[in-house]
Design an enzyme around this catalytic site. Structure first.
Site, PDB file in Angstrom:
ATOM      1  N   ARG A  17      82.345  88.560   9.137  1.00 46.10           N
ATOM      2  CA  ARG A  17      82.184  87.776  10.367  1.00 46.10           C
ATOM      3  C   ARG A  17      81.073  88.380  11.242  1.00 46.10           C
ATOM      4  O   ARG A  17      79.975  87.851  11.309  1.00 46.10           O
ATOM      5  CB  ARG A  17      83.531  87.725  11.125  1.00 46.10           C
ATOM      6  CG  ARG A  17      83.590  86.704  12.250  1.00 46.10           C
ATOM      7  CD  ARG A  17      82.974  87.134  13.548  1.00 46.10           C
ATOM      8  NE  ARG A  17      83.534  88.373  14.088  1.00 46.10           N
ATOM      9  CZ  ARG A  17      83.013  89.010  15.132  1.00 46.10           C
ATOM     10  NH1 ARG A  17      81.937  88.545  15.742  1.00 46.10           N
ATOM     11  NH2 ARG A  17      83.543  90.142  15.570  1.00 46.10           N
ATOM     12  N   ASP A  18      81.339  89.518  11.861  1.00 45.69           N
ATOM     13  CA  ASP A  18      80.336  90.100  12.765  1.00 45.69           C
ATOM     14  C   ASP A  18      79.084  90.487  11.975  1.00 45.69           C
ATOM     15  O   ASP A  18      77.963  90.361  12.465  1.00 45.69           O
ATOM     16  CB  ASP A  18      80.929  91.347  13.458  1.00 45.69           C
ATOM     17  CG  ASP A  18      80.302  91.631  14.805  1.00 45.69           C
ATOM     18  OD1 ASP A  18      79.274  91.021  15.124  1.00 45.69           O
ATOM     19  OD2 ASP A  18      80.840  92.481  15.541  1.00 45.69           O
ATOM     20  N   HIS A  38      78.998  98.911  18.154  1.00 44.90           N
ATOM     21  CA  HIS A  38      77.729  98.595  17.504  1.00 44.90           C
ATOM     22  C   HIS A  38      76.880  99.870  17.531  1.00 44.90           C
ATOM     23  O   HIS A  38      77.015 100.690  18.436  1.00 44.90           O
ATOM     24  CB  HIS A  38      77.044  97.412  18.207  1.00 44.90           C
ATOM     25  CG  HIS A  38      77.705  96.103  17.840  1.00 44.90           C
ATOM     26  ND1 HIS A  38      77.203  95.258  16.895  1.00 44.90           N
ATOM     27  CD2 HIS A  38      78.869  95.544  18.263  1.00 44.90           C
ATOM     28  CE1 HIS A  38      78.019  94.211  16.752  1.00 44.90           C
ATOM     29  NE2 HIS A  38      79.037  94.362  17.571  1.00 44.90           N
ATOM     30  N   HIS A  43      85.385  99.111  18.939  1.00 45.22           N
ATOM     31  CA  HIS A  43      84.441  98.243  18.203  1.00 45.22           C
ATOM     32  C   HIS A  43      83.045  98.662  18.657  1.00 45.22           C
ATOM     33  O   HIS A  43      82.609  98.294  19.745  1.00 45.22           O
ATOM     34  CB  HIS A  43      84.758  96.790  18.562  1.00 45.22           C
ATOM     35  CG  HIS A  43      83.875  95.758  17.941  1.00 45.22           C
ATOM     36  ND1 HIS A  43      84.312  94.900  16.957  1.00 45.22           N
ATOM     37  CD2 HIS A  43      82.576  95.403  18.196  1.00 45.22           C
ATOM     38  CE1 HIS A  43      83.327  94.067  16.623  1.00 45.22           C
ATOM     39  NE2 HIS A  43      82.269  94.353  17.368  1.00 45.22           N
ATOM     40  N   CYS A  67      75.438  90.471  17.414  1.00 44.17           N
ATOM     41  CA  CYS A  67      75.891  89.267  18.087  1.00 44.17           C
ATOM     42  C   CYS A  67      74.679  88.419  18.438  1.00 44.17           C
ATOM     43  O   CYS A  67      73.739  88.902  19.062  1.00 44.17           O
ATOM     44  CB  CYS A  67      76.666  89.624  19.356  1.00 44.17           C
ATOM     45  SG  CYS A  67      77.138  88.160  20.286  1.00 44.17           S
ATOM     46  N   ASN A 109      77.066  96.660  13.383  1.00 39.68           N
ATOM     47  CA  ASN A 109      78.267  97.428  13.726  1.00 39.68           C
ATOM     48  C   ASN A 109      78.176  98.775  13.016  1.00 39.68           C
ATOM     49  O   ASN A 109      77.430  98.928  12.058  1.00 39.68           O
ATOM     50  CB  ASN A 109      79.507  96.731  13.155  1.00 39.68           C
ATOM     51  CG  ASN A 109      79.931  95.588  14.001  1.00 39.68           C
ATOM     52  OD1 ASN A 109      79.363  94.522  13.923  1.00 39.68           O
ATOM     53  ND2 ASN A 109      80.938  95.805  14.820  1.00 39.68           N
TER      54      ASN A 109
HETATM   55  P1  HMG Z   1      80.456  74.307  24.464  1.00 38.03           P
HETATM   56  O1  HMG Z   1      79.167  73.691  24.042  1.00 38.03           O
HETATM   57  O2  HMG Z   1      80.628  74.640  25.906  1.00 38.03           O
HETATM   58  O3  HMG Z   1      81.704  73.454  23.931  1.00 38.03           O
HETATM   59  O4  HMG Z   1      80.641  75.608  23.593  1.00 38.03           O
HETATM   60  P2  HMG Z   1      82.360  72.095  24.336  1.00 38.03           P
HETATM   61  O5  HMG Z   1      83.813  72.309  24.420  1.00 38.03           O
HETATM   62  O6  HMG Z   1      81.630  71.498  25.511  1.00 38.03           O
HETATM   63  O7  HMG Z   1      82.057  71.191  23.040  1.00 38.03           O
HETATM   64  C1  HMG Z   1      80.734  70.858  22.656  1.00 38.03           C
HETATM   65  C2  HMG Z   1      80.692  70.594  21.170  1.00 38.03           C
HETATM   66  O8  HMG Z   1      81.118  71.750  20.446  1.00 38.03           O
HETATM   67  C3  HMG Z   1      81.609  69.451  20.724  1.00 38.03           C
HETATM   68  O9  HMG Z   1      80.973  68.837  19.600  1.00 38.03           O
HETATM   69  C4  HMG Z   1      82.834  70.172  20.209  1.00 38.03           C
HETATM   70  O10 HMG Z   1      83.531  69.437  19.236  1.00 38.03           O
HETATM   71  C5  HMG Z   1      82.203  71.408  19.573  1.00 38.03           C
HETATM   72  P3  HMG Z   1      80.055  67.531  19.778  1.00 38.03           P
HETATM   73  O11 HMG Z   1      80.963  66.508  20.405  1.00 38.03           O
HETATM   74  O12 HMG Z   1      78.905  67.917  20.664  1.00 38.03           O
HETATM   75  O13 HMG Z   1      79.618  67.218  18.383  1.00 38.03           O
HETATM   76  N1  HMG Z   1      83.161  72.529  19.513  1.00 38.03           N
HETATM   77  C6  HMG Z   1      83.514  73.150  18.371  1.00 38.03           C
HETATM   78  N2  HMG Z   1      83.124  72.970  17.100  1.00 38.03           N
HETATM   79  C7  HMG Z   1      83.697  73.772  16.170  1.00 38.03           C
HETATM   80  N3  HMG Z   1      84.600  74.740  16.467  1.00 38.03           N
HETATM   81  C8  HMG Z   1      85.003  74.929  17.723  1.00 38.03           C
HETATM   82  C9  HMG Z   1      84.449  74.108  18.741  1.00 38.03           C
HETATM   83  N4  HMG Z   1      84.646  74.045  20.090  1.00 38.03           N
HETATM   84  C10 HMG Z   1      83.856  73.064  20.531  1.00 38.03           C
HETATM   85  N5  HMG Z   1      85.889  75.893  17.988  1.00 38.03           N
HETATM   86  C11 HMG Z   1      82.012  77.248  22.517  1.00 38.03           C
HETATM   87  C12 HMG Z   1      81.726  76.470  23.805  1.00 38.03           C
HETATM   88  C13 HMG Z   1      83.015  78.319  22.873  1.00 38.03           C
HETATM   89  C14 HMG Z   1      82.586  76.287  21.489  1.00 38.03           C
HETATM   90  C15 HMG Z   1      80.684  77.839  21.991  1.00 38.03           C
HETATM   91  O14 HMG Z   1      80.069  78.540  23.022  1.00 38.03           O
HETATM   92  C16 HMG Z   1      80.875  78.769  20.817  1.00 38.03           C
HETATM   93  O15 HMG Z   1      81.283  78.356  19.745  1.00 38.03           O
HETATM   94  N6  HMG Z   1      80.561  80.097  21.004  1.00 38.03           N
HETATM   95  C17 HMG Z   1      80.779  81.066  19.965  1.00 38.03           C
HETATM   96  C18 HMG Z   1      79.813  82.191  20.122  1.00 38.03           C
HETATM   97  C19 HMG Z   1      80.075  83.230  19.070  1.00 38.03           C
HETATM   98  O16 HMG Z   1      80.698  82.967  18.047  1.00 38.03           O
HETATM   99  N7  HMG Z   1      79.561  84.461  19.308  1.00 38.03           N
HETATM  100  C20 HMG Z   1      79.728  85.537  18.384  1.00 38.03           C
HETATM  101  C21 HMG Z   1      81.121  86.064  18.322  1.00 38.03           C
HETATM  102  S1  HMG Z   1      81.533  87.143  19.683  1.00 38.03           S
HETATM  103  C22 HMG Z   1      80.928  88.681  19.188  1.00 38.03           C
HETATM  104  O17 HMG Z   1      80.212  88.785  18.235  1.00 38.03           O
HETATM  105  C23 HMG Z   1      81.400  89.894  19.937  1.00 38.03           C
HETATM  106  C24 HMG Z   1      82.455  90.710  19.180  1.00 38.03           C
HETATM  107  O18 HMG Z   1      81.982  91.105  17.903  1.00 38.03           O
HETATM  108  C25 HMG Z   1      82.827  91.966  19.997  1.00 38.03           C
HETATM  109  C26 HMG Z   1      81.607  92.762  20.474  1.00 38.03           C
HETATM  110  O19 HMG Z   1      80.792  93.172  19.634  1.00 38.03           O
HETATM  111  O20 HMG Z   1      81.510  92.915  21.681  1.00 38.03           O
HETATM  112  C27 HMG Z   1      83.731  89.896  18.967  1.00 38.03           C
HETATM  113 MG    MG Z   2      80.686  92.795  17.568  1.00 42.61          MG
END
Ligand code: HMG
Ligand code: MG
Length: 300
Positions: free
Chosen positions: A15-16, A209, A207, A240, A249
């Site tokens: 994933r990450d 990086h 966690h 990320c 990471n």
């Molecule tokens: P948004 O654009 O504000 O969402 O995104 P919305 O609710 O307004 O919906 C817009 C569109 O997104 C719609 O589709 C929804 O159906 C779709 P449309 O009608 O335009 O075709 N949608 C989805 N589709 C699939 N799966 C879903 C989903 N939700 C809505 N779950 C949202 C808000 C949260 C969805 C978006 O910002 C997002 O997906 N962000 C994810 C970012 C991400 O994955 N970042 C990396 C992970 S975090 C990380 O790496 C840190 C970590 O490792 C720890 C660290 O290192 O600190 C964990």
């Molecule tokens: Mg991370």
């Protein structure tokens, strides 16, 4: 100094590790990676993320990955979910553990999940309720625990507030993320101690990086004060997409080497892990980033 006898590693490579990869990684490669990691002895493998494919295209095949993996007894395959829509998809794909992800910085929260910290916590509450009803465990992440790429310094009290909110909501463990690898050991200890005044230290995970090469030092510091769960990524893959400068990471191999040297059991076969690091790095057209993997390979 009192070190734990055992440490639990949460492998986040699939994933990450892969979420920020620019080249298309096939679903088959992701599935094989997860299988190989289980063969190495890892018992928690974060498999994918049910997030918007517009935001993170690399995770668009989340359902196919979940459908393709062989679920081993004793191995957990958590997946990220940002909202109820993600939970629904994860449940439909047969996930038995999910993770919600918040941040200790509003600026990062906006960039990563398009809402404030407060809004994200409101969004997660029904996710926790739905997961509980389905008998699914929920882990919580707090990003930017040691610094934010947009805001800069982050107060440890802000980290503690978000960690507590997630714990109080029902997350069984809170993973504190040094998202951009800017932490150093004493700062890390102070942050953890501040969070541990609100959430029991045995419920915290680290966690890190490895952007500045400090991750192993930060893990050693966290071990000394009682943290015994760490997130790791095979071959040091990762980053990320919404945190500029957040390189990989900490490599699983580096952490396994550290733990072996300290006489701490983590149940992972280092030789097989290095093979897996070399294999997945090869799939991506590079050599493993980790020094331990490079050294083990050079000595063969
Ligand atoms: P948004 O654009 O504000 O969402 O995104 P919305 O609710 O307004 O919906 C817009 C569109 O997104 C719609 O589709 C929804 O159906 C779709 P449309 O009608 O335009 O075709 N949608 C989805 N589709 C699939 N799966 C879903 C989903 N939700 C809505 N779950 C949202 C808000 C949260 C969805 C978006 O910002 C997002 O997906 N962000 C994810 C970012 C991400 O994955 N970042 C990396 C992970 S975090 C990380 O790496 C840190 C970590 O490792 C720890 C660290 O290192 O600190 C964990
Ligand atoms: Mg991370």
């Amino acid at each position: 100094m009192h070190l734990p006898k055992k440490v639990r590693l949460v492998e986040v490579g699939p994933r990450d590790g892969l979420q920020n990869e620019q080249q298309q990684v096939t679903t088959a490669t992701k599935i094989e990676l997860i299988t190989r990691l289980a063969d190495c002895g890892l018992t928690a493998i974060e498999a994918t993320a049910f997030v918007s494919p517009k935001w993170v295209p690399q995770m668009a095949d989340a359902a196919a990955v979940m459908a393709g993996i062989e679920r081993r007894p004793g191995v957990a395959y958590p997946v990220l979910v940002p909202n109820e829509q993600g939970l629904e998809s994860a449940l439909a794909a047969g996930a038995t553990e999910v993770a919600v992800f918040a941040a200790a910085s509003d600026a990062f929260s906006q960039k990563n999940i398009n809402c404030t910290i407060k809004e994200s916590l409101e969004r997660f509450r029904p996710v926790l309720v739905g997961a509980k009803a389905a008998g699914v465990k929920v882990r919580g992440y707090v990003s930017c625990a040691l610094g934010c790429p947009y805001q800069g310094e982050v107060a440890s009290t802000a980290v503690a507030d978000v960690a507590w909110a997630l714990f109080e909501m029902g997350c069984y463990e809170i993973s504190l993320g040094d998202t951009i690898g800017s932490g150093t050991p004493e700062k890390n200890k102070a942050m953890i101690e501040s969070v541990a005044r609100r959430v029991p230290i045995k419920k915290l995970a680290g966690h890190y990086h490895d952007t500045r090469g400090m991750a192993v030092a930060n893990i050693y510091a966290a071990l000394q004060i009682g943290v015994n769960v760490f997130d790791v990524s095979v071959g040091g893959l990762g980053g990320c997409p919404y945190a500029k400068g957040a390189s990989g990471n900490v490599a699983t191999e580096d952490v396994v080497w550290l733990l072996q040297g300290l006489g701490i059991d983590c149940g992972v076969d280092l030789g097989m892990l290095v093979d897996t690091a070399a294999w997945v790095s090869g799939q991506l057209g590079r050599v493993p980033a980790s020094k331990v993997a490079q050294a083990v390979i050079a000595q063969r």
